[in-house]
Each structure stands twice: as C-alpha cells, then as structure tokens.
Design a protein around this motif. Structure first.
Motif, PDB file in Angstrom:
ATOM      1  N   ALA A 102      98.254  62.898  11.124  1.00 57.25           N
ATOM      2  CA  ALA A 102      98.156  63.174  12.564  1.00 57.25           C
ATOM      3  C   ALA A 102      96.933  62.492  13.168  1.00 57.25           C
ATOM      4  CB  ALA A 102      98.101  64.680  12.806  1.00 57.25           C
ATOM      5  N   SER A 103      95.814  62.511  12.443  1.00 61.32           N
ATOM      6  CA  SER A 103      94.581  61.903  12.957  1.00 61.32           C
ATOM      7  C   SER A 103      94.729  60.396  13.139  1.00 61.32           C
ATOM      8  CB  SER A 103      93.413  62.200  12.014  1.00 61.32           C
ATOM      9  OG  SER A 103      93.205  63.591  11.884  1.00 61.32           O
ATOM     10  N   SER A 104      95.474  59.749  12.238  1.00 63.87           N
ATOM     11  CA  SER A 104      95.688  58.308  12.370  1.00 63.87           C
ATOM     12  C   SER A 104      96.452  57.980  13.653  1.00 63.87           C
ATOM     13  CB  SER A 104      96.440  57.774  11.145  1.00 63.87           C
ATOM     14  OG  SER A 104      97.763  58.287  11.088  1.00 63.87           O
ATOM     15  N   PHE A 105      97.370  58.865  14.040  1.00 64.13           N
ATOM     16  CA  PHE A 105      98.080  58.673  15.302  1.00 64.13           C
ATOM     17  C   PHE A 105      97.137  58.813  16.494  1.00 64.13           C
ATOM     18  CE2 PHE A 105     102.045  59.501  12.904  1.00 64.13           C
ATOM     19  CZ  PHE A 105     102.804  58.450  13.395  1.00 64.13           C
ATOM     20  N   PHE A 106      96.195  59.758  16.412  1.00 62.69           N
ATOM     21  CA  PHE A 106      95.254  59.932  17.509  1.00 62.69           C
ATOM     22  C   PHE A 106      94.420  58.676  17.730  1.00 62.69           C
ATOM     23  CE2 PHE A 106      95.886  64.568  16.801  1.00 62.69           C
ATOM     24  CZ  PHE A 106      96.210  64.902  18.107  1.00 62.69           C
ATOM     25  N   ALA A 135     107.344  77.310   3.230  1.00 61.90           N
ATOM     26  CA  ALA A 135     107.872  76.654   4.414  1.00 61.90           C
ATOM     27  C   ALA A 135     108.761  75.478   4.021  1.00 61.90           C
ATOM     28  CB  ALA A 135     106.731  76.178   5.306  1.00 61.90           C
ATOM     29  N   SER A 136     109.670  75.113   4.922  1.00 63.84           N
ATOM     30  CA  SER A 136     110.595  74.016   4.669  1.00 63.84           C
ATOM     31  C   SER A 136     109.843  72.699   4.528  1.00 63.84           C
ATOM     32  CB  SER A 136     111.596  73.914   5.824  1.00 63.84           C
ATOM     33  OG  SER A 136     112.273  72.681   5.801  1.00 63.84           O
ATOM     34  N   PRO A 137     110.169  71.888   3.515  1.00 58.63           N
ATOM     35  CA  PRO A 137     109.520  70.573   3.381  1.00 58.63           C
ATOM     36  C   PRO A 137     109.843  69.658   4.557  1.00 58.63           C
ATOM     37  CG  PRO A 137     111.304  70.822   1.787  1.00 58.63           C
ATOM     38  CD  PRO A 137     111.085  72.162   2.392  1.00 58.63           C
ATOM     39  N   TRP A 138     111.015  69.833   5.168  1.00 59.23           N
ATOM     40  CA  TRP A 138     111.368  69.029   6.341  1.00 59.23           C
ATOM     41  C   TRP A 138     110.467  69.386   7.519  1.00 59.23           C
ATOM     42  CZ3 TRP A 138     114.048  64.852   5.688  1.00 59.23           C
ATOM     43  CH2 TRP A 138     114.991  64.787   4.641  1.00 59.23           C
ATOM     44  N   ALA A 139     110.180  70.688   7.669  1.00 61.34           N
ATOM     45  CA  ALA A 139     109.278  71.119   8.737  1.00 61.34           C
ATOM     46  C   ALA A 139     107.879  70.559   8.507  1.00 61.34           C
ATOM     47  CB  ALA A 139     109.234  72.645   8.806  1.00 61.34           C
ATOM     48  N   ALA A 140     107.438  70.537   7.247  1.00 65.44           N
ATOM     49  CA  ALA A 140     106.126  69.995   6.921  1.00 65.44           C
ATOM     50  C   ALA A 140     106.068  68.496   7.212  1.00 65.44           C
ATOM     51  CB  ALA A 140     105.791  70.266   5.458  1.00 65.44           C
ATOM     52  N   ALA A 141     107.119  67.760   6.859  1.00 65.73           N
ATOM     53  CA  ALA A 141     107.141  66.313   7.073  1.00 65.73           C
ATOM     54  C   ALA A 141     107.129  65.962   8.561  1.00 65.73           C
ATOM     55  CB  ALA A 141     108.371  65.709   6.403  1.00 65.73           C
ATOM     56  N   LEU A 142     107.783  66.786   9.374  1.00 66.97           N
ATOM     57  CA  LEU A 142     107.873  66.515  10.805  1.00 66.97           C
ATOM     58  C   LEU A 142     106.630  66.970  11.565  1.00 66.97           C
ATOM     59  CD1 LEU A 142     109.893  65.348  12.868  1.00 66.97           C
ATOM     60  CD2 LEU A 142     110.795  67.667  13.160  1.00 66.97           C
ATOM     61  N   ALA A 201     102.554  63.693  18.689  1.00 71.28           N
ATOM     62  CA  ALA A 201     103.366  63.313  19.844  1.00 71.28           C
ATOM     63  C   ALA A 201     103.108  64.251  21.012  1.00 71.28           C
ATOM     64  CB  ALA A 201     104.853  63.329  19.467  1.00 71.28           C
ATOM     65  N   PHE A 202     103.079  65.543  20.723  1.00 71.74           N
ATOM     66  CA  PHE A 202     102.876  66.513  21.800  1.00 71.74           C
ATOM     67  C   PHE A 202     101.501  66.351  22.437  1.00 71.74           C
ATOM     68  CE2 PHE A 202     100.960  70.611  22.905  1.00 71.74           C
ATOM     69  CZ  PHE A 202     101.724  70.912  24.020  1.00 71.74           C
ATOM     70  N   PRO A 204     106.463  73.608  19.663  1.00 75.00           N
ATOM     71  CA  PRO A 204     107.367  72.785  18.841  1.00 75.00           C
ATOM     72  C   PRO A 204     108.458  72.106  19.667  1.00 75.00           C
ATOM     73  CG  PRO A 204     106.946  74.896  17.786  1.00 75.00           C
ATOM     74  CD  PRO A 204     106.407  75.008  19.179  1.00 75.00           C
ATOM     75  N   PHE A 205     108.972  72.810  20.676  1.00 73.43           N
ATOM     76  CA  PHE A 205     110.013  72.242  21.532  1.00 73.43           C
ATOM     77  C   PHE A 205     109.475  71.041  22.312  1.00 73.43           C
ATOM     78  CE2 PHE A 205     111.981  72.283  25.838  1.00 73.43           C
ATOM     79  CZ  PHE A 205     113.236  71.824  25.467  1.00 73.43           C
ATOM     80  N   PHE A 206     108.293  71.184  22.880  1.00 76.00           N
ATOM     81  CA  PHE A 206     107.694  70.077  23.619  1.00 76.00           C
ATOM     82  C   PHE A 206     107.347  68.923  22.684  1.00 76.00           C
ATOM     83  CE2 PHE A 206     105.988  73.234  26.988  1.00 76.00           C
ATOM     84  CZ  PHE A 206     107.236  73.270  27.573  1.00 76.00           C
ATOM     85  N   GLY A 207     106.985  69.250  21.454  1.00 76.97           N
ATOM     86  CA  GLY A 207     106.723  68.197  20.478  1.00 76.97           C
ATOM     87  C   GLY A 207     107.955  67.354  20.218  1.00 76.97           C
ATOM     88  N   MET A 208     109.112  67.996  20.116  1.00 77.36           N
ATOM     89  CA  MET A 208     110.366  67.267  19.917  1.00 77.36           C
ATOM     90  C   MET A 208     110.645  66.338  21.104  1.00 77.36           C
ATOM     91  SD  MET A 208     111.714  68.029  16.980  1.00 77.36           S
ATOM     92  CE  MET A 208     113.406  67.505  17.217  1.00 77.36           C
ATOM     93  N   LEU A 209     110.406  66.836  22.320  1.00 73.32           N
ATOM     94  CA  LEU A 209     110.618  66.005  23.505  1.00 73.32           C
ATOM     95  C   LEU A 209     109.682  64.800  23.528  1.00 73.32           C
ATOM     96  CD1 LEU A 209     111.043  68.685  26.344  1.00 73.32           C
ATOM     97  CD2 LEU A 209     112.833  67.362  25.216  1.00 73.32           C
ATOM     98  N   SER A 210     108.509  64.957  22.926  1.00 72.56           N
ATOM     99  CA  SER A 210     107.497  63.905  22.978  1.00 72.56           C
ATOM    100  C   SER A 210     107.682  62.824  21.919  1.00 72.56           C
ATOM    101  CB  SER A 210     106.097  64.519  22.813  1.00 72.56           C
ATOM    102  OG  SER A 210     105.842  65.477  23.815  1.00 72.56           O
ATOM    103  N   LEU A 211     108.567  63.055  20.942  1.00 76.47           N
ATOM    104  CA  LEU A 211     108.741  62.078  19.872  1.00 76.47           C
ATOM    105  C   LEU A 211     109.236  60.731  20.398  1.00 76.47           C
ATOM    106  CD1 LEU A 211     110.248  64.181  16.940  1.00 76.47           C
ATOM    107  CD2 LEU A 211     107.975  63.141  17.067  1.00 76.47           C
ATOM    108  N   GLY A 212     110.127  60.765  21.402  1.00 73.47           N
ATOM    109  CA  GLY A 212     110.615  59.515  21.991  1.00 73.47           C
ATOM    110  C   GLY A 212     109.489  58.726  22.643  1.00 73.47           C
ATOM    111  N   TRP A 213     108.612  59.432  23.327  1.00 78.95           N
ATOM    112  CA  TRP A 213     107.457  58.788  23.948  1.00 78.95           C
ATOM    113  C   TRP A 213     106.562  58.157  22.882  1.00 78.95           C
ATOM    114  CZ3 TRP A 213     102.234  59.565  23.363  1.00 78.95           C
ATOM    115  CH2 TRP A 213     101.402  58.974  24.314  1.00 78.95           C
TER     116      TRP A 213
END
Length: 346
Positions: free
Chosen positions: A18-22, A150-157, A164-165, A297-306
């Motif tokens: 996450a920090s690398s994205f910042f 916790a789900s590994p898919w949730a952790a990966a995302l 993104a959010f 989490p919902f807003f994060g999903m919306l922000s992935l496209g951005w």
C-alpha cells in the motif's frame, strides 16, 4: 484494523504494498495536476476518463467525499463520547465549528495544521510501538501468515482497496496542491516522504494493535484505548492527537469539496462549507463504526478503476512539468494563488 491487522502475519507485507502506491500514485497525481494546470480534481478526472464520463465520475466522487466527511465527523464524535465522556452530539458540533473556522484560511491553514499534527502523531505512534515490542504483552498475533482466519482473497485485495480509496479521496487536496507548488522535484520529494511516513505509521499501529488482538478489536478507536494504558496524561494527549488526525482529514476533504462546488454553483465558500458540514452532521447520526465498516470497503471498490487509470496514464512520459522560476530569477510580483480565481475567493 480493518485493512491490515485482522490479516495477521500478512499485515506488514500488505502495508509495504500500500505504501508503494502512496509514493507512486501520490507523486503522479500532483505532477499531472501541475502539468495540466488543474484547478480541481474534476479537471484531472476529465483527463483520465474523458470529458463526458469525467463529469459523472467527479459527481460520484463528490457524493463519496461527502459520505467520507460524515465518517470523519462521526469519528470525532465517537472520540468525544468513548474517551472524554462528552456527549456524542456535542463532539460533532465542536468539530464542525473548529473545521469551519480553519477553512476560512484555505490551503495555508490545511498545510499548517498538518505540519504540526503529523510529526507529533508519528512520534507517539513509534513510542507506543517500541513500548509494546519491549514489553511482555507482544504475543505475535498471529506469528505466521497462516494464522489468520480471514479470507486470503480479502487480504490480497486489501492494500489495493486501501490505496485506491485514500488516494482517490486525497486528490481533492493533492490536485490543487500540485498545481500550487508546481516544482516536480518538490512534489516527488513530498510523495516519497509522505508515502514512507504513512507506511511507518501503519506499521507502528499494526504492531501495537497486534499485541492486543483480538480483544482490542471491540473498540471503535482502539489506539485511544491502548494509550489509556500509559496513564492519564498520555491518554489525553494521544486522544487529542487522534482527534487532530481525524480533523485534518475532515478539513482537507471539505476544502476539496468546497472548491469543486464553487465551480458548479454561485454560492460563497462560507455558505458551501456550512452546508456541507450540516449534511455530514445528519449522516453522522448513524455512528462511526457502522459507517466505517460499511462505506470504506465499498468506496475502495469504486476507486479501483481510478487507480488503474492513474497507473497506466502516459502523460508524464514526455517529461514532468517544467520547474517554476526560482525566487532569484522570478520577476517581482505577487505570489500566485494556489487556486484559480473562481475557486480562490475568501
């Protein structure tokens, strides 16, 4: 807690990603804003999505930012009620009045309050982490990546959603800031310092929370509960710092919304700020915890496209914006306003 600590041993790796994205996207937003001479985040979204879709994206972002501000306001109210034994509604009203007062100063006020709050918050977070590591309470929740249920898919995302959010929301203040500063060296340096600083703060919070899991997860603002273990003065000081962090986010987002709405309406900045705070007050009645867990989490999903479009944009391939003239060569003149005239009225 929501995006990192609950995934146990994966937490530090997710924070690093996450920090690398910042660093990367944070720099890119500001450099693009400087090159495009963008006055607000709508100009940047028109560039990314096209004229027609960009308008709709900016409208959606305006609604999302309003909801995020309501979450921040609710967080301040929860802090008052959970740690200071002050009525939740009074906490909301005090925060609104303070926010309105600071926003009268514009970008200089936002930069000033962050320059004071962020270093102190970093120091306190590191102190709590060091004490946690040195003390007997560190149990390594859990010690290995496989220890989390916790789900590994949730952790990966999770790091993509978090980055993104936060970055899509931060463009409300990063875009006018990038246009105002202009110098690509300063903007890149700021992105590196900011991204690394956020990563260190996240790591400090993660290790401090991990040692007290799962019991600490019952609190809406768990770091405030941890600070109470260190005595009354430390607790009060840290609660004040947490409030300041919530407050700076609220102020920055309200500022970005006000700039955006001034481009669309004829209302004054003062009237728009008061109206936005009133809307946030109404939404904030749902409470901090429910709003945070449902909306972020919902807003994060919306922000992935951005985030995807920002990552693949090639505008800067031909070079960053030219550096502004130095103070020694710049002709004597009044300093440039951080925003265009239509958005800079005080």
């Amino acid at each position: 807690m929501q995006f990192f600590t609950r995934f146990g041993g994966w937490g530090p790796l997710l924070i690093l990603l996450a920090s690398s994205f910042f660093v990367w996207i944070g720099a890119k937003v500001m450099l693009l804003a400087a090159k495009l001479k963008a006055g607000s985040y709508e100009d940047l979204n028109r560039h990314l999505f096209g004229e027609r879709i960009g308008r709709w994206v900016s409208l959606l972002l305006l609604l999302v930012l309003t909801a995020v501000n309501a979450v921040m306001l609710a967080g301040a109210g929860t802090l008052f009620s959970e740690h200071l034994n002050v009525n939740y509604q009074i906490g909301l009203l005090v925060t609104m009045l303070a926010c309105y007062g600071l926003l009268r100063r514009g970008i200089p006020g936002i930069v000033a309050v962050n320059s004071f709050v962020v270093p102190i918050m970093a120091i306190f977070s590191l102190v709590l982490m060091i004490d946690t590591i040195a003390g007997p309470g560190l149990r390594g929740w859990p010690a290995s990546p496989g220890g989390s249920s916790a789900s590994p898919w949730a952790a990966a995302l999770s790091p993509f959603l978090y980055a993104a959010f936060n970055l899509s929301m931060a463009q409300a203040v990063l875009v006018p800031l990038g246009s105002s500063v202009g110098d690509p060296r300063v903007l890149r340096r700021g992105a590196w310092i900011g991204g690394i600083g956020i990563g260190l703060l996240l790591l400090a919070g993660h290790f401090t929370l991990s040692a007290r899991m799962p019991g600490i997860s019952r609190l809406d603002i768990p770091m405030g509960g941890i600070a109470s273990e260190f005595g009354t003065w430390i607790h009060w000081t840290y609660v004040l710092l947490i409030f300041s962090e919530i407050f700076t986010t609220l102020v920055s987002d309200i500022y970005g919304l006000t700039v955006q709405l001034q481009e669309r309406t004829r209302f004054s900045r003062a009237a728009l700020t008061a109206g936005l705070l009133a809307v946030c007050f109404v939404i904030g009645q749902f409470g901090f915890g429910p709003l945070l867990s449902a909306l972020y989490p919902f807003f994060g999903m919306l922000s992935l496209g951005w985030l995807y479009l920002m990552g693949r944009d090639r505008t800067l391939r031909n070079g960053p914006p030219p550096a502004p003239p130095s103070s020694r060569t710049r002709p004597s003149a009044a300093p440039a306003e951080p925003l265009p005239p239509h958005a800079g009225g005080r």
